[in-house]
Motif scaffolding. Structure first.
Motif, short mmCIF file in Angstrom:
data_model
loop_
_atom_site.label_atom_id
_atom_site.label_comp_id
_atom_site.label_asym_id
_atom_site.label_seq_id
_atom_site.Cartn_x
_atom_site.Cartn_y
_atom_site.Cartn_z
N UNK A 40 0.85 -1.20 0.00
CA UNK A 40 0.00 0.00 0.00
C UNK A 40 0.88 1.24 0.00
N UNK A 41 0.48 2.22 -0.78
CA UNK A 41 1.18 3.52 -0.77
C UNK A 41 0.46 4.42 0.21
N UNK A 42 1.19 4.93 1.17
CA UNK A 42 0.61 5.81 2.19
C UNK A 42 0.98 7.25 1.94
N UNK A 43 0.12 8.16 2.37
CA UNK A 43 0.33 9.59 2.18
C UNK A 43 1.09 10.22 3.35
N UNK A 44 1.45 9.40 4.31
CA UNK A 44 2.18 9.89 5.48
C UNK A 44 3.18 8.81 5.89
N UNK A 45 4.18 9.19 6.66
CA UNK A 45 5.15 8.20 7.10
C UNK A 45 4.46 7.12 7.95
N UNK A 46 4.56 5.89 7.50
CA UNK A 46 3.80 4.80 8.12
C UNK A 46 4.29 4.49 9.53
N UNK A 47 5.58 4.51 9.76
CA UNK A 47 6.09 4.20 11.10
C UNK A 47 5.52 5.16 12.13
N UNK A 48 5.57 6.44 11.83
CA UNK A 48 5.07 7.44 12.76
C UNK A 48 3.56 7.28 12.96
N UNK A 49 2.84 6.97 11.89
CA UNK A 49 1.39 6.78 11.99
C UNK A 49 1.05 5.58 12.86
N UNK A 50 1.81 4.50 12.74
CA UNK A 50 1.55 3.32 13.57
C UNK A 50 1.83 3.61 15.04
N UNK A 51 2.90 4.32 15.33
CA UNK A 51 3.16 4.70 16.72
C UNK A 51 2.04 5.59 17.25
N UNK A 52 1.59 6.52 16.43
CA UNK A 52 0.53 7.44 16.85
C UNK A 52 -0.76 6.69 17.18
N UNK A 53 -1.05 5.64 16.44
CA UNK A 53 -2.30 4.88 16.62
C UNK A 53 -2.19 3.81 17.71
N UNK A 54 -1.00 3.58 18.22
CA UNK A 54 -0.77 2.51 19.20
C UNK A 54 -0.74 3.07 20.62
N UNK A 55 -1.46 2.40 21.50
CA UNK A 55 -1.48 2.78 22.91
C UNK A 55 -1.23 1.53 23.73
N UNK A 56 -0.14 1.52 24.46
CA UNK A 56 0.16 0.43 25.38
C UNK A 56 0.58 1.07 26.70
N UNK A 57 -0.41 1.37 27.51
CA UNK A 57 -0.18 2.02 28.80
C UNK A 57 -0.45 1.08 29.97
N UNK A 58 -1.28 0.05 29.74
CA UNK A 58 -1.65 -0.87 30.81
C UNK A 58 -0.92 -2.19 30.64
N UNK A 59 0.02 -2.44 31.54
CA UNK A 59 0.75 -3.70 31.57
C UNK A 59 0.69 -4.20 33.01
N UNK A 60 -0.03 -5.29 33.21
CA UNK A 60 -0.18 -5.87 34.54
C UNK A 60 0.90 -6.94 34.72
N UNK A 61 1.78 -6.73 35.69
CA UNK A 61 2.86 -7.68 35.96
C UNK A 61 2.62 -8.31 37.32
N UNK A 62 2.68 -9.64 37.35
CA UNK A 62 2.56 -10.39 38.60
C UNK A 62 3.64 -11.47 38.59
N UNK A 63 4.75 -11.18 39.23
CA UNK A 63 5.86 -12.13 39.24
C UNK A 63 6.43 -12.31 37.84
N UNK A 64 6.39 -13.56 37.35
CA UNK A 64 6.94 -13.86 36.02
C UNK A 64 5.87 -13.93 34.94
#
Length: 154
Positions: free
Chosen positions: A85-109
């Motif tokens: 696909x040809x994108x009209x914007x830099x794809x890497x930056x767009x993917x980071x912008x659309x990605x949200x990973x703020x909740x990471x539940x850690x319990x031991x291993x």
């Protein structure tokens, strides 16, 4: 805030490592269509991927990836389709912008990472690709390193 910056400081090593694995390394490998960049992030024995079929109802969820190889093949298919696909914007930056990973539940291993995709990426043909789903990634610490053991997503 820079969407490419890891929101978890090095002083929170578990979440910092999981975010790097699931965001930076995943995006870079996907854009390169290079599975070798992420293959060591997975725990092969017992890996399972559940496809939620864009449904909140778990009765519709199915085992789509009973093996890591099945997931790898789909991941590579999607990476190749995206590369075509040809994108009209830099794809890497767009993917980071659309990605949200703020909740990471850690319990031991063990850990569960709540990765959300919410955004649109402009295509060169005037259209856009909409990203609107969530994936729960299951992680385990193996040999002092975080690995993906499975997921429920799409």
């Amino acid at each position: 805030m820079d969407p490419t910056a890891n929101p978890f400081p090095p002083g929170d090593p578990d979440r910092h490592a999981i975010w790097t694995m699931l965001v930076t390394r995943d995006i870079d490998a996907f854009l390169a269509a290079d599975w070798s960049m992420v293959e060591d992030d997975f725990e092969r024995p017992g890996f399972i991927g559940i496809h939620a079929h864009n449904s909140e109802n778990p009765d519709t969820w199915r085992v789509a990836f009973p093996t890591l190889e099945a997931y790898r093949d789909e991941w590579l298919r999607q990476a190749a389709a995206t590369a075509a696909v040809r994108y009209a914007e830099p794809l890497r930056e767009a993917l980071f912008r659309a990605t949200n990973l703020r909740d990471i539940d850690v319990a031991g291993d063990a850990a569960v990472a709540h990765k959300k995709f919410d955004g649109a990426i402009a295509r060169a043909d005037g259209g856009h690709d909409t990203l609107n789903w969530q994936t729960l990634y299951f992680c385990g610490r193996r040999g002092g390193r975080w690995k993906l053991t499975g997921f429920v997503g799409y």
